[in-house]
Design a protein around this motif. Structure first.
Motif, short mmCIF file in Angstrom:
data_model
loop_
_atom_site.label_atom_id
_atom_site.label_comp_id
_atom_site.label_asym_id
_atom_site.label_seq_id
_atom_site.Cartn_x
_atom_site.Cartn_y
_atom_site.Cartn_z
N ASP A 454 0.83 -1.21 0.00
CA ASP A 454 0.00 0.00 0.00
C ASP A 454 0.87 1.26 0.00
OD1 ASP A 454 -2.20 1.63 0.04
OD2 ASP A 454 -2.52 1.47 2.21
N ASN A 456 2.72 4.03 -2.80
CA ASN A 456 2.75 4.48 -4.19
C ASN A 456 4.19 4.60 -4.67
OD1 ASN A 456 2.36 5.65 -6.67
ND2 ASN A 456 0.86 7.14 -5.95
N ALA A 458 4.90 4.83 -8.02
CA ALA A 458 4.84 5.27 -9.42
C ALA A 458 5.88 6.32 -9.76
CB ALA A 458 3.44 5.81 -9.73
N ASP A 480 0.24 -3.93 -3.99
CA ASP A 480 -0.60 -2.74 -4.08
C ASP A 480 0.26 -1.47 -4.06
OD1 ASP A 480 -2.80 -1.12 -4.19
OD2 ASP A 480 -3.34 -1.32 -2.08
N CYS A 481 1.24 -1.43 -4.95
CA CYS A 481 2.18 -0.31 -5.00
C CYS A 481 2.02 0.56 -6.24
CB CYS A 481 3.62 -0.84 -4.91
SG CYS A 481 4.07 -1.42 -3.27
N ARG A 482 0.97 0.34 -7.02
CA ARG A 482 0.65 1.20 -8.16
C ARG A 482 1.86 1.42 -9.06
NH1 ARG A 482 -1.77 4.52 -3.39
NH2 ARG A 482 -0.79 2.73 -2.40
N ASP A 485 1.12 3.06 -12.63
CA ASP A 485 0.06 4.07 -12.71
C ASP A 485 0.41 5.26 -13.59
OD1 ASP A 485 -1.48 2.52 -11.11
OD2 ASP A 485 -1.89 4.06 -9.60
N LYS A 486 1.69 5.62 -13.66
CA LYS A 486 2.07 6.81 -14.42
C LYS A 486 2.85 6.48 -15.69
CE LYS A 486 1.95 10.01 -10.53
NZ LYS A 486 2.66 11.08 -9.78
N ASN A 515 -1.19 -4.99 -8.46
CA ASN A 515 -0.50 -3.88 -9.12
C ASN A 515 -1.10 -3.53 -10.48
OD1 ASN A 515 1.97 -2.70 -7.71
ND2 ASN A 515 2.20 -4.90 -7.30
N ARG A 516 -2.29 -4.07 -10.78
CA ARG A 516 -3.00 -3.74 -12.02
C ARG A 516 -2.14 -4.04 -13.26
NH1 ARG A 516 -3.19 0.99 -8.54
NH2 ARG A 516 -5.15 1.02 -7.37
#
Length: 614
Positions: A454, A456, A458, A480-482, A485-486, A515-516
């Protein structure tokens, strides 16, 4: 045990042999391996235990059978996170669970593994395998352990049980207090219990009695030489030295009939041959603590609890500055004693942001520290962070920090700077800075385990790559570290990220859950490509919205690269049910190279998969 319709002659014979195993035991060992394998699942646990050693000489393992029994006993296993447990001692787990079920609850008699076995025979067989004893609210059944017919069972428990769990201690003492205390006394003082887990604490007298099992290698030496003022945070000591010198047993006002030696005399078959009963030692204590207990019992006893190795304090309320200051002062005084054995501390629900440094200053020889911190919502309430003494070097090897509110890594970077032996770091909910990864690379060269959750990441791609270039990690978890995302083009980060991971020859485990990744998960397969493939044996791609078509492409790459070492691959909580046929194709290609962790998750009936990509 009936014979189902449609059974073959061989199956009927196997069932008949199992039903008469008491007279055929020696002869069945002469059966061919294939028939012996078919017979074992039909045996009850008594004969399965007796035959398994001889079966092992024929190359037959009973582990799968014990695992099947465990799944029947533990009806919640399907709802828990499945994980690969190849080294799990399923037999020990099964027999320990059966013991608890027979003596404290009730056993369902549906399976053949309990056929023709009475409760007393099950207890006699399983008690030897009990290592962790859990005492619940059934006082009547616990009192049975003090009765004449179950005293042999209690004697065996004394020899084998090393961990004691009192899961509702308050209820245990409502009825039959004398019997419960006697059982606890035998296990703690005459037995082998060194670890205690306590939930819902009862009255303070019992907690004091429990914590009096604290004699250390120097017999509880006084720490009266400690100065009155804490060096950790400047707070005045609230612990009286005279009280520390007095044995806890003398301070405890137990009723005469609850005195351990009186109890042992009353239950004459257990009377000690010595003049006095021994006093056990608790090396590990895990319990729910209240504000009152920190300010009284814990703070008074801790400074002389020299044999304590592990202390885990849990609370459902916030531990505020006053209680934490008292606790830190008690720890400081304990660590001033050269006989101190405490190496592992875990504390939850701390209100504040300065206590990490305060605890480490008070406990310089601590090896493991885990804190759950609730920072003040009002930034104006934040106190100035205490400083380490110049050139202060910590012994810390393992650090875990979980923040439930806005907290920056700046609050504990000094701890990382002065912990050159750190080999495991776990952080949750922390706002990072670019300095964080540079500090790890420069100050923590021995770091083997890094878990970030948890958080970020990015904005820190270059810092991550720089850190990986110099790391000796064995386990990396970015949950869950994204990560992406960018990223305009996700390959721009994933390609060098995968190459950097392949350069870490020591890396065994990589966890990238939540992490999508979606289609980008295919890039992870390149870990096993080229002349320098990764040596990882565990890969977690759970909760990444990987569709069946993407998994099939991942599987085709893995089939091409052919990893040298078998891989444990976690694919849970991905919407693989969207195309069962393609999912099946992918799994068939993966099976030769992977132990696959999957599930029957119905992605269409939940919103969890949508949330994972929001």
């Amino acid at each position: 045990m009936g014979i189902p319709d449609g059974s073959s002659l061989v199956q009927m014979c196997i069932v008949k042999v199992a039903q008469n195993i008491d007279v055929l035991e020696r002869k069945v060992l002469n059966l061919p391996v294939s028939l012996l394998k078919d017979l074992l699942p039909h045996l009850n646990i008594y004969y399965l235990d007796r035959i398994e050693t001889a079966a092992a000489t024929k190359g037959i393992s009973t582990s799968v059978i014990w695992a099947t029994i465990w799944r029947d006993l533990d009806q919640t296993w399907r709802w828990r996170a499945k994980s690969a447990l190849p080294n799990q001692d399923w037999k020990q787990r099964c027999l320990e669970r059966l013991f608890h079920m027979v003596i404290f609850t009730q056993v369902r008699r549906g399976g053949s593994y309990l056929s023709n076995l009475s409760d007393s025979s099950i207890l006699s067989m399983t008690v030897k395998h009990v290592r962790v004893l859990s005492l619940h609210t059934s006082t009547k059944n616990i009192c049975r352990l003090a009765s004449g017919d179950l005293r042999p069972i209690l004697s065996t428990l004394e020899k084998g049980v090393t961990s004691l769990k009192l899961l509702d201690a308050k209820a245990l003492f409502k009825h039959g207090r004398k019997y419960v205390l006697f059982v606890l006394h035998r296990l703690l003082d005459h037995g082998s219990v060194r670890e205690v887990v306590l939930r819902r604490n009862p009255d303070s007298s019992f907690l004091s009695w429990l914590m009096s099992r604290r004699r250390g290698p120097q017999g509880g030496l006084s720490v009266s030489t400690a100065p009155e003022t804490s060096q950790a945070d400047g707070h005045r000591s609230v612990v009286d030295d005279g009280e520390l010198e007095e044995p806890a047993a003398k301070r405890l006002a137990l009723d005469v009939e609850e005195n351990p030696e009186v109890l042992c005399s009353e239950f004459s078959s257990f009377s000690s041959s010595a003049d006095h009963c021994p006093e056990g030692q608790i090396h590990s204590l895990d319990f729910e603590v209240s504000k009152c207990e920190i300010l009284t019992t814990v703070s008074h006893i801790l400074p002389t609890w020299l044999c304590l190795h592990t202390l885990h304090l849990h609370s459902d309320w916030l531990i505020h500055e006053e209680e934490m200051s008292v606790l830190v002062e008690s720890l400081r005084r304990l660590f001033l004693n050269p006989g101190c054995s405490l190496t592992d501390i875990s504390i939850s629900h701390i209100c504040g942001h300065t206590h990490l440094i305060s605890v480490l200053r008070a406990c310089p020889t601590l090896l493991s520290l885990s804190l759950e911190i609730c920072p003040p919502a009002d930034r104006n309430a934040w106190r100035q962070q205490p400083h380490f003494t110049e050139n202060k070097v910590l012994c810390l090897e393992k650090l875990s920090v979980k923040s439930t509110g806005p907290m920056t890594v700046k609050c504990f970077l000094p701890a990382l700077t002065w912990a050159p032996k750190l080999n495991s770091l776990h952080m949750t909910g922390i706002h990072l800075s670019r300095q964080f990864f540079h500090t790890l690379a420069g100050s923590n060269p021995l770091l083997k385990v890094l878990k970030l959750e948890d958080i970020n990441l990015a904005d820190y791609h270059q810092e991550i790559l720089h850190f990986l270039e110099y790391s000796v990690l064995e386990e990396l978890s970015l949950k869950d570290c994204r990560l992406l995302d960018k990223c305009t083009v996700k390959k721009d980060f994933l390609v060098p990220f995968v190459e950097a991971l392949k350069g870490i020859s020591s890396l065994q485990s990589l966890m990238l859950a939540q992490n999508r990744l979606a289609t980008s998960a295919i890039e992870i397969a390149n870990l096993f490509s080229g002349c320098n493939p990764s040596k990882i044996t565990k890969l977690d791609l759970s909760s990444n919205f990987i569709l069946p078509a993407e998994l099939l492409e991942f599987a085709q790459l893995l089939e091409t690269f052919r990893p040298v070492q078998r891989l444990t691959l976690d694919l849970r909580f991905n919407p693989l049910d969207r195309d069962p046929e393609v999912k099946g194709q992918a799994l068939r290609k993966l099976i030769p190279y992977c132990n696959i962790l999957t599930d029957d998750w119905d992605s269409r009936s939940t919103m969890a998969d949508h949330v994972s990509v929001m």
